[in-house]
Design a protein around this motif. Structure first.
Motif, PDB file in Angstrom:
ATOM      1  N   THR A  28      13.601  28.518  34.186  1.00 10.18           N
ATOM      2  CA  THR A  28      14.329  29.692  33.706  1.00 10.18           C
ATOM      3  C   THR A  28      15.660  29.700  34.434  1.00 10.18           C
ATOM      4  O   THR A  28      15.764  30.163  35.575  1.00 10.18           O
ATOM      5  CB  THR A  28      13.527  30.974  33.965  1.00 10.18           C
ATOM      6  OG1 THR A  28      12.244  30.854  33.355  1.00 10.18           O
ATOM      7  CG2 THR A  28      14.258  32.177  33.371  1.00 10.18           C
ATOM      8  N   ARG A  31      17.278  32.290  36.802  1.00  8.53           N
ATOM      9  CA  ARG A  31      16.597  32.657  38.045  1.00  8.53           C
ATOM     10  C   ARG A  31      16.806  31.633  39.154  1.00  8.53           C
ATOM     11  O   ARG A  31      16.190  31.751  40.214  1.00  8.53           O
ATOM     12  CB  ARG A  31      15.103  32.848  37.793  1.00  8.53           C
ATOM     13  CG  ARG A  31      14.803  33.968  36.827  1.00  8.53           C
ATOM     14  CD  ARG A  31      13.320  34.124  36.564  1.00  8.53           C
ATOM     15  NE  ARG A  31      13.051  35.118  35.535  1.00  8.53           N
ATOM     16  CZ  ARG A  31      11.843  35.356  35.019  1.00  8.53           C
ATOM     17  NH1 ARG A  31      10.800  34.676  35.454  1.00  8.53           N
ATOM     18  NH2 ARG A  31      11.693  36.273  34.091  1.00  8.53           N
ATOM     19  N   ASN A  77      22.385  25.753  29.856  1.00 10.10           N
ATOM     20  CA  ASN A  77      21.584  25.389  31.044  1.00 10.10           C
ATOM     21  C   ASN A  77      22.223  24.235  31.808  1.00 10.10           C
ATOM     22  O   ASN A  77      21.540  23.289  32.250  1.00 10.10           O
ATOM     23  CB  ASN A  77      20.150  25.016  30.655  1.00 10.10           C
ATOM     24  CG  ASN A  77      19.280  26.223  30.392  1.00 10.10           C
ATOM     25  OD1 ASN A  77      19.781  27.337  30.261  1.00 10.10           O
ATOM     26  ND2 ASN A  77      17.985  26.017  30.301  1.00 10.10           N
TER      27      ASN A  77
END
Length: 118
Positions: A28, A31, A77
Protein backbone atom coordinates in the motif's frame (compact mmCIF):
# COMPACT_ATOMS: atom_id res chain seq x y z
CA UNK A 1 4.97 -9.95 -2.44
CA UNK A 2 6.66 -6.56 -2.35
CA UNK A 3 8.77 -5.68 -5.36
CA UNK A 4 10.85 -2.59 -6.01
CA UNK A 5 12.26 -2.24 -9.50
CA UNK A 6 14.80 0.48 -10.23
CA UNK A 7 15.73 1.85 -13.61
CA UNK A 8 17.52 4.81 -15.10
CA UNK A 9 21.12 4.27 -14.11
CA UNK A 10 23.98 4.59 -16.56
CA UNK A 11 27.19 6.33 -17.50
CA UNK A 12 27.28 10.11 -17.59
CA UNK A 13 29.96 12.77 -17.67
CA UNK A 14 30.54 15.03 -14.70
CA UNK A 15 28.02 17.83 -14.67
CA UNK A 16 25.40 15.72 -16.38
CA UNK A 17 22.04 14.46 -15.18
CA UNK A 18 20.23 11.18 -14.68
CA UNK A 19 16.79 10.31 -13.37
CA UNK A 20 16.33 7.12 -11.44
CA UNK A 21 12.91 5.52 -11.15
CA UNK A 22 11.64 2.94 -8.69
CA UNK A 23 8.34 1.20 -9.34
CA UNK A 24 6.76 -0.41 -6.28
CA UNK A 25 4.23 -3.22 -6.22
CA UNK A 26 2.71 -5.49 -3.61
CA UNK A 27 2.35 -2.79 -0.97
CA UNK A 28 0.00 0.00 0.00
CA UNK A 29 2.19 2.74 -1.40
CA UNK A 30 0.65 5.56 0.63
CA UNK A 31 1.67 3.85 3.89
CA UNK A 32 5.33 3.54 3.03
CA UNK A 33 8.23 5.91 3.37
CA UNK A 34 10.63 5.55 0.46
CA UNK A 35 14.36 6.00 0.31
CA UNK A 36 17.28 6.02 -2.07
CA UNK A 37 20.54 4.57 -0.82
CA UNK A 38 23.87 4.19 -2.56
CA UNK A 39 26.94 2.09 -2.08
CA UNK A 40 30.28 2.83 -3.69
CA UNK A 41 33.05 0.22 -3.92
CA UNK A 42 34.77 -0.20 -0.58
CA UNK A 43 32.32 2.06 1.21
CA UNK A 44 29.32 1.53 3.42
CA UNK A 45 25.84 1.98 2.09
CA UNK A 46 24.49 5.46 2.81
CA UNK A 47 21.06 7.01 2.78
CA UNK A 48 20.94 9.60 0.02
CA UNK A 49 17.36 10.78 0.29
CA UNK A 50 14.14 9.86 2.04
CA UNK A 51 10.55 10.83 1.49
CA UNK A 52 8.06 10.25 4.27
CA UNK A 53 4.81 8.35 3.89
CA UNK A 54 2.98 11.20 5.62
CA UNK A 55 4.33 13.94 3.36
CA UNK A 56 6.56 16.87 4.16
CA UNK A 57 9.90 17.85 2.75
CA UNK A 58 12.26 15.08 1.73
CA UNK A 59 15.48 14.49 3.61
CA UNK A 60 18.76 14.71 1.68
CA UNK A 61 22.28 13.88 2.74
CA UNK A 62 24.39 17.03 2.71
CA UNK A 63 26.52 15.93 -0.23
CA UNK A 64 23.54 15.93 -2.63
CA UNK A 65 21.51 18.89 -1.35
CA UNK A 66 20.71 21.31 -4.14
CA UNK A 67 21.60 18.76 -6.82
CA UNK A 68 19.20 15.82 -6.24
CA UNK A 69 15.43 15.92 -6.07
CA UNK A 70 13.30 13.10 -4.69
CA UNK A 71 9.67 12.89 -5.74
CA UNK A 72 6.86 10.36 -5.64
CA UNK A 73 3.94 9.72 -7.96
CA UNK A 74 1.26 7.96 -5.94
CA UNK A 75 -0.87 7.32 -9.02
CA UNK A 76 1.95 5.24 -10.49
CA UNK A 77 3.37 3.80 -7.24
CA UNK A 78 6.69 5.18 -8.38
CA UNK A 79 9.40 7.35 -6.88
CA UNK A 80 12.04 9.26 -8.75
CA UNK A 81 15.47 10.62 -7.98
CA UNK A 82 16.44 13.44 -10.31
CA UNK A 83 20.21 13.84 -10.14
CA UNK A 84 21.75 16.98 -11.59
CA UNK A 85 25.30 18.35 -11.61
CA UNK A 86 26.63 14.86 -11.09
CA UNK A 87 30.12 14.39 -9.74
CA UNK A 88 32.50 11.43 -9.96
CA UNK A 89 31.99 10.87 -6.24
CA UNK A 90 28.32 10.13 -6.95
CA UNK A 91 29.41 6.92 -8.66
CA UNK A 92 27.76 4.00 -6.86
CA UNK A 93 25.07 1.40 -7.03
CA UNK A 94 21.81 3.11 -6.12
CA UNK A 95 19.11 1.19 -4.29
CA UNK A 96 15.48 2.01 -3.75
CA UNK A 97 14.02 0.99 -0.39
CA UNK A 98 10.65 1.01 1.36
CA UNK A 99 9.76 1.31 5.03
CA UNK A 100 6.31 0.86 6.49
CA UNK A 101 5.44 4.29 7.87
CA UNK A 102 8.25 5.22 10.30
CA UNK A 103 9.85 1.84 10.63
CA UNK A 104 13.20 0.69 9.29
CA UNK A 105 13.71 0.09 5.59
CA UNK A 106 13.11 -3.59 4.99
CA UNK A 107 12.25 -3.84 1.32
CA UNK A 108 14.98 -3.29 -1.27
CA UNK A 109 15.33 -3.12 -5.00
CA UNK A 110 18.04 -4.87 -6.96
CA UNK A 111 20.08 -1.71 -7.49
CA UNK A 112 21.09 0.30 -10.52
CA UNK A 113 24.63 1.39 -11.37
CA UNK A 114 25.42 5.07 -11.73
CA UNK A 115 28.85 5.92 -13.08
CA UNK A 116 30.03 9.52 -13.42
CA UNK A 117 33.17 10.07 -15.45
CA UNK A 118 35.48 13.03 -14.91
Amino acid sequence: QVQLVESGGGLVQAGGSLRLSCAASGLTFSRYSMGWFRQAPGKERELVARIWWSGGNPYYVDSVKGRFTFSRDSAKNTVYLQMNSLKPEDTAVYYCAAAYKGSEFNYWGQGTQVTVSS
